[in-house]
Every structure is written in structure tokens, then in C-alpha cells.
Design an enzyme around this catalytic site. Structure first.
Site, mmCIF file in Angstrom:
data_model
loop_
_atom_site.group_PDB
_atom_site.id
_atom_site.type_symbol
_atom_site.label_atom_id
_atom_site.label_comp_id
_atom_site.label_asym_id
_atom_site.label_seq_id
_atom_site.Cartn_x
_atom_site.Cartn_y
_atom_site.Cartn_z
ATOM 1 N N ASP A 1 0.704 -1.189 -0.111
ATOM 2 C CA ASP A 1 0.093 -0.015 0.161
ATOM 3 C C ASP A 1 0.794 1.187 0.013
ATOM 4 O OD1 ASP A 1 -1.930 1.978 0.509
ATOM 5 O OD2 ASP A 1 -2.853 0.918 2.191
ATOM 6 N N SER A 2 1.278 1.630 1.218
ATOM 7 C CA SER A 2 1.983 2.899 1.226
ATOM 8 C C SER A 2 3.738 2.398 1.007
ATOM 9 C CB SER A 2 2.043 3.646 2.536
ATOM 10 O OG SER A 2 2.534 2.880 3.513
ATOM 11 N N ASP B 1 -6.591 -8.518 6.817
ATOM 12 C CA ASP B 1 -7.372 -8.507 7.978
ATOM 13 C C ASP B 1 -7.965 -7.166 7.882
ATOM 14 O OD1 ASP B 1 -4.962 -7.429 8.646
ATOM 15 O OD2 ASP B 1 -5.903 -6.882 10.679
HETATM 16 P P1 IMP Z 1 2.248 -0.664 3.630
HETATM 17 O O1 IMP Z 1 3.323 -0.469 4.393
HETATM 18 O O2 IMP Z 1 1.333 0.647 3.688
HETATM 19 O O3 IMP Z 1 2.639 -0.878 2.223
HETATM 20 O O4 IMP Z 1 1.226 -1.817 3.889
HETATM 21 C C1 IMP Z 1 1.680 -2.792 4.890
HETATM 22 C C2 IMP Z 1 0.749 -3.735 5.558
HETATM 23 O O5 IMP Z 1 -0.584 -2.800 5.569
HETATM 24 C C3 IMP Z 1 0.346 -4.754 4.602
HETATM 25 O O6 IMP Z 1 1.311 -5.694 4.548
HETATM 26 C C4 IMP Z 1 -1.001 -5.261 5.005
HETATM 27 O O7 IMP Z 1 -0.880 -5.879 6.117
HETATM 28 C C5 IMP Z 1 -1.512 -3.803 5.497
HETATM 29 N N1 IMP Z 1 -2.417 -3.373 4.677
HETATM 30 C C6 IMP Z 1 -2.142 -2.430 3.562
HETATM 31 N N2 IMP Z 1 -3.475 -2.328 2.866
HETATM 32 C C7 IMP Z 1 -4.260 -3.308 3.187
HETATM 33 C C8 IMP Z 1 -5.767 -3.412 2.820
HETATM 34 O O8 IMP Z 1 -6.334 -2.887 1.772
HETATM 35 N N3 IMP Z 1 -6.405 -4.403 3.459
HETATM 36 C C9 IMP Z 1 -5.649 -5.069 4.517
HETATM 37 N N4 IMP Z 1 -4.469 -4.807 5.050
HETATM 38 C C10 IMP Z 1 -3.865 -4.095 4.397
HETATM 39 MG MG MG Z 2 -2.616 -6.063 8.334
#
Ligand code: IMP
Ligand code: MG
Length: 184
Positions: free
Chosen positions: A112-113, A167
Site C-alpha cells: 500500500d504505502s 485483515d
Molecule cells: P504498507 O506499509 O502501507 O505498504 O502496508 C503494509 C501492510 O498494511 C500490509 O502488509 C498489510 O498488512 C496492511 N494493509 C495495507 N493495505 C491493506 C488493505 O487494503 N487491507 C488489509 N491490510 C492492508
Molecule cells: Mg494487516
């Protein structure tokens, strides 16, 4: 639309099914075939799952890999003060396996981010793996990473998704499909 029984499977309201079981099975099978080819000359692949979200994806993926391999896990938590992410990453559980001089494949549920991976990858590079690649089931394409995943299952819509390991406040990880979560 998700049926009314599924609405009682966790806290929160499920929206539409974004990827059903058949579509996930087919795509994970394709990825496993590509990964098998990429590592066919390697003998000591380490598949490193990022918990908790990757547990179902990893379980299906490794069963499609026609290779000798080991599996290990990491639990990384991004944290900050209040609701603002500091960008720091903390390892709540570290892999037992040594990464040094072996090919390592990180398995992530969704990007995501990218905050977690931006911090985690340099930390793992310091352990001097022979190679370090990333495989993500879903990528929202919200960010570019210093190291983009070599394998991505699906370019995901910008919606909050649950199921197949993902989740919402720990609910819905056990769904065999991936659904959107309706905003209340
Ligand atoms: P990031 O660091 O923002 O790329 O996201 C890290 C973690 O956030 C992922 O491994 C997921 O566990 C959680 N995450 C991000 N987007 C979603 C979503 O749409 N649904 C559920 N979990 C998410
Ligand atoms: Mg999560």
C-alpha cells in the site's frame, strides 16, 4: 455481492468480492510456475513470509514451487507516535534462518504505502543474501519502492481489502476470497 452468512464472519461489513477463489488459485499457480523457473538452478532458496498477512498466500505459493526450499517468517511492525507513521520498522519476530549467501524471496500480502518494505529491505540487505527478491500478491501502485517486487499477483484497486490473509482489525483473514470492506 457477499452472501449474508459471510457478513457474520467478522467485524465490519463486506462489500463485493474482488478476487474469488478460482481467480486467486489460477494466479498463484502462474506465479509459482514463474518463480520455479527463476530459481531452477538454486539449491537453497529461502522463502521469507511477512506475517501475519502473507500466511495463506505463502502456504498456497510454496505448494506450487517445484524447488528445494526452506520457509521462515518475519513479523515487522511499522510504528510511530499517535497516528503519524514515523517510518521506523521494528521486528517483533525475526527469522531463525541465516540469509547470508542464499537467494531470499520475501513474500508479502499487499503493498500500500510501502512504508514497511522501504525500511525492511535495507535491513535485510545488510545480512548479505546472494539475491533478494520480492513477491507480493497485491500491489495498490500508490508508491514506488526502491526495489519493486519481481512478482505481483494483481494490481489492486484503491480500496480496503480483506480475506485470504488480509485483515480488518484481525477479522476476515480466513476468508478464501478477497473482498472489499464497505466504509460504514
Ligand atoms: P504498507 O506499509 O502501507 O505498504 O502496508 C503494509 C501492510 O498494511 C500490509 O502488509 C498489510 O498488512 C496492511 N494493509 C495495507 N493495505 C491493506 C488493505 O487494503 N487491507 C488489509 N491490510 C492492508
Ligand atoms: Mg494487516
Amino acid at each position: 455481492m457477499v452472501d449474508s452468512t459471510a457478513q457474520r464472519l467478522g467485524r465490519g461489513r463486506l462489500g463485493r468480492i474482488v478476487y474469488d477463489e478460482g481467480r486467486i488459485r489460477e494466479r498463484v499457480g502462474e506465479m509459482a510456475a514463474e518463480i520455479t523457473l527463476a530459481y531452477e538452478d538454486e539449491e537453497d532458496l529461502l522463502v521469507l513470509g511477512l506475517l501475519k498477512g502473507s500466511f495463506i498466500f505463502l502456504a498456497d505459493l510454496v505448494r506450487g514451487l517445484q524447488l528445494p526450499l526452506h520457509v521462515d517468517f518475519l513479523v515487522a511492525a511499522s510504528y510511530g507516535s499517535g497516528t503519524v507513521t514515523s517510518g521506523d520498522v521494528q521486528l517483533l519476530y525475526d527469522a531463525e534462518a541465516s540469509l547470508k549467501d542464499r537467494p531470499v524471496l520475501i513474500v508479502e500480502d499487499i503493498i500500500d504505502s510501502g512504508t514497511t518494505l522501504k525500511r525492511l529491505i535495507p535491513l535485510l540487505e545488510e545480512r548479505e543474501p546472494r539475491s533478494l527478491e520480492l513477491c507480493a500478491l497485491l500491489h495498490k501502485r500508490m508508491t514506488t519502492l526502491p526495489k519493486e517486487p519481481r512478482w505481483v499477483g494483481f494490481d489492486a484497486p484503491d480500496e480496503f481489502l480483506v480475506g485470504y490473509g488480509l485483515d480488518y482489525s484481525e477479522s476476515f483473514r480466513h476468508l478464501p476470497y478477497i473482498a472489499s470492506l464497505d466504509q460504514e
